[in-house]
Enzyme design. Sequence first.
Site, mmCIF file in Angstrom:
data_model
loop_
_atom_site.group_PDB
_atom_site.id
_atom_site.type_symbol
_atom_site.label_atom_id
_atom_site.label_comp_id
_atom_site.label_asym_id
_atom_site.label_seq_id
_atom_site.Cartn_x
_atom_site.Cartn_y
_atom_site.Cartn_z
ATOM 1 N N TYR A 109 0.814 -1.106 -0.068
ATOM 2 C CA TYR A 109 -0.073 0.030 0.066
ATOM 3 C C TYR A 109 0.965 1.109 -0.050
ATOM 4 C CZ TYR A 109 -2.968 3.745 1.649
ATOM 5 O OH TYR A 109 -3.479 5.170 1.711
ATOM 6 N N GLU A 197 -3.450 7.618 -3.742
ATOM 7 C CA GLU A 197 -3.759 6.259 -3.048
ATOM 8 C C GLU A 197 -3.206 5.231 -4.178
ATOM 9 O OE1 GLU A 197 -6.186 4.698 0.486
ATOM 10 O OE2 GLU A 197 -7.192 4.725 -1.121
#
Length: 388
Positions: A109, A197
């Site tokens: 991530y 993101e």
Amino acid sequence: MNIHEYQAKQLFHAYGINVLKGEIAFNSNQAVEVAKKVSSDKWVVKAQIHAGGRGKGGGVKIANSIKEVEQYSSNIIGMNLITPQTTANGKKVLKVYIEEGCKIKKEYYLGIVLDRAEGKFVMMASTEGGMEIEKVAEEMPEKIVKVVLDPLMSLSGFQARQLAFSLNIPKEATKDFTKQVTLLSRLAIEKDFTLVEINPLILTEDNKVIALDAKINIDDNALFRNPDLKKLLDETEVDPKELEAEKYDLSYVKLDGKIGCMVNGAGLAMATMDIIKLKGSSPANFLDVGGGASKEKVSGALKIIISDKDVEAILINIFGGIMRCDIIAEGIVEAIHKIKLEKPLIVRLEGTNVEKGKEILNSSGLEIITAKDLEEAAEKAVNLVEKK
């Protein structure tokens, strides 16, 4: 302003950030042509809507043949996709992104968020890619690494290497990883993003670092510095009332309640919504007409609220400083005369020319409920919608 995944990846590509080959398609025939053009042994068909969790709702499919690309794209385009981030009605899918497949060795991530407490960007990374980062933060906070970015220098070389070390990036991929995260930090700062993101950021079997997904939120207030980004707005993804509000330079956000609110000043608007909740109901919107609104602006604001089918009562709360109460009253009366108002209207006025404003409302012949203060106004509005 939110943008689609495919648009975010176009921005990534322009900055040299690694993405897979892919193109947008608006129907199954186009999807097949794109799949042939991309040339792969498998493809991913992704619904393009402004909401996360698309895979959970059936909006992301892996196709092992051209026939499956056609089938999946045909099924996805036109569907109302329901995800954890949409309403119960979901969002209608108008296009899909056809992307080449790849062999994944490891998922990570990576995100950049504007931390308002720090007044700086913060880059967050985790070895738990593919999971919701909120869940990771709650259950495994030690798995998240954070670094604060210098707004003048973006991510330093030391910080990039520190991230690579913390994530146990293989030595063979460290150079590519540090390059990618540095480019991402530069993009976020230069383009005034409030959120970037990548979930997941992947490491392929040949040790290449690639952004497999992409989410970007852009600061609306900074669009004047990057006017080219305005072209990325997909109006089909925006509530028509919000687009209408922009024409009048109004701050409007649709909410899930029953009481429509029109207030001058963001702080007063928040207080108004709070007291509505305190009295036992919920606001249907946030709407700030600003400190120096004209009659036209007030009239436009009221039209927007009236057009909301979820609104069962309207509460107008004005504290006139720069804005005069008589101007507000004239705008209210003008709007009601133009539109058939079938919902109860509660008005609380206070401040400059308040007596003149009340006189305009009282002499209008319209069914307007007045209140001496905010608490009384909220009580009257809540009683009207909750005791039906």
